[in-house]
Design a protein around this motif. Sequence first.
Motif, PDB file in Angstrom:
ATOM      1  N   PRO A   1      -2.820  -0.246   5.195  1.00 50.57           N
ATOM      2  CA  PRO A   1      -1.967   0.841   4.696  1.00 50.57           C
ATOM      3  C   PRO A   1      -1.700   1.892   5.773  1.00 50.57           C
ATOM      4  N   LYS A   2      -0.559   2.558   5.646  1.00 52.89           N
ATOM      5  CA  LYS A   2      -0.318   3.743   6.471  1.00 52.89           C
ATOM      6  C   LYS A   2      -1.182   4.892   5.964  1.00 52.89           C
ATOM      7  N   THR A   3      -1.203   5.024   4.648  1.00 56.61           N
ATOM      8  CA  THR A   3      -2.041   6.034   3.992  1.00 56.61           C
ATOM      9  C   THR A   3      -2.507   5.465   2.658  1.00 56.61           C
ATOM     10  N   ILE A   4      -3.447   6.172   2.026  1.00 58.67           N
ATOM     11  CA  ILE A   4      -3.996   5.742   0.736  1.00 58.67           C
ATOM     12  C   ILE A   4      -3.913   6.897  -0.261  1.00 58.67           C
ATOM     13  N   LEU A   5      -3.432   6.591  -1.456  1.00 55.59           N
ATOM     14  CA  LEU A   5      -3.469   7.533  -2.577  1.00 55.59           C
ATOM     15  C   LEU A   5      -4.491   7.024  -3.581  1.00 55.59           C
ATOM     16  N   VAL A   6      -5.568   7.794  -3.778  1.00 50.31           N
ATOM     17  CA  VAL A   6      -6.601   7.438  -4.740  1.00 50.31           C
ATOM     18  C   VAL A   6      -6.403   8.237  -6.025  1.00 50.31           C
TER      19      VAL A   6
END
Length: 255
Positions: free
Chosen positions: A37-42
């Motif tokens: 991933p480029k970024t992660i949203l939890v």
Amino acid sequence: MSKMPVLFIGHGSPMNAIEDNSFTHEWEEMAKKIPIPKTILVISAHWYVKGTKVLEDANPKMTYDMYGFPKKLYQVIYNAPGAVKTAKCVQELLGDTVQVDNSWGYDHGNWAVLHKMYPNCDIPVTQLSVDQTLSAEGHFLLGQKLKPLRDEGVLILASGDVVHNLQRADWNSTSGYDWAETFDHQIRDEVLAGRYENIINYEVFGKPAQWSVPTPDHYYPLLYMIGAADADDKVKVYNDACVMGSLSMTSYLLG
């Protein structure tokens, strides 16, 4: 970049952060099977508050929101940078329904899982709360609004437990009560079939649902996963099991 999948992780006990077991091995395998991933949203069950809130801190703090565990667990540091740009995208997608709140940080619904999946702490992370004032349908609709993030290289990772009833837990059990196994399997079958209505309206499953979801904080993250799903997403089930009588580890990868 290809579209990112969306995950639901049955995170279970925070001890999984410092243990090496079959469940954590599966989390590690999940990370290997998807694009980086480029970024992660939890979306974490443990940030269960009034209102939908997003973390927009470049350097989020650690939140040790559990009590009575070994000292080693409180020494876990997950210092991934904050995904500030992704947090701003979340605000654009959700509009006035979301507020910035940097008071919480990374809780164990977040770091206990990412500590295993992405141990290098090199992928920026942001976190979304679970609004205790919203209906199940409301959480599903928020998941739908977040779906465009998948096209931007963002991994949407919902963290909770399909079955979560600590009052009925048997801490020495390695399996689930009949009603826990029944409900966990009912939800699994609905996910596999893409029948989301009964997942949203889980009360239709009667007593097993009542005992498995005495409070909805750990169940609601699942609704973000199905909300952000596409009709053609393939489903992979991981950790298809219950433990401690009344806790489900079952996890899903869609996409």
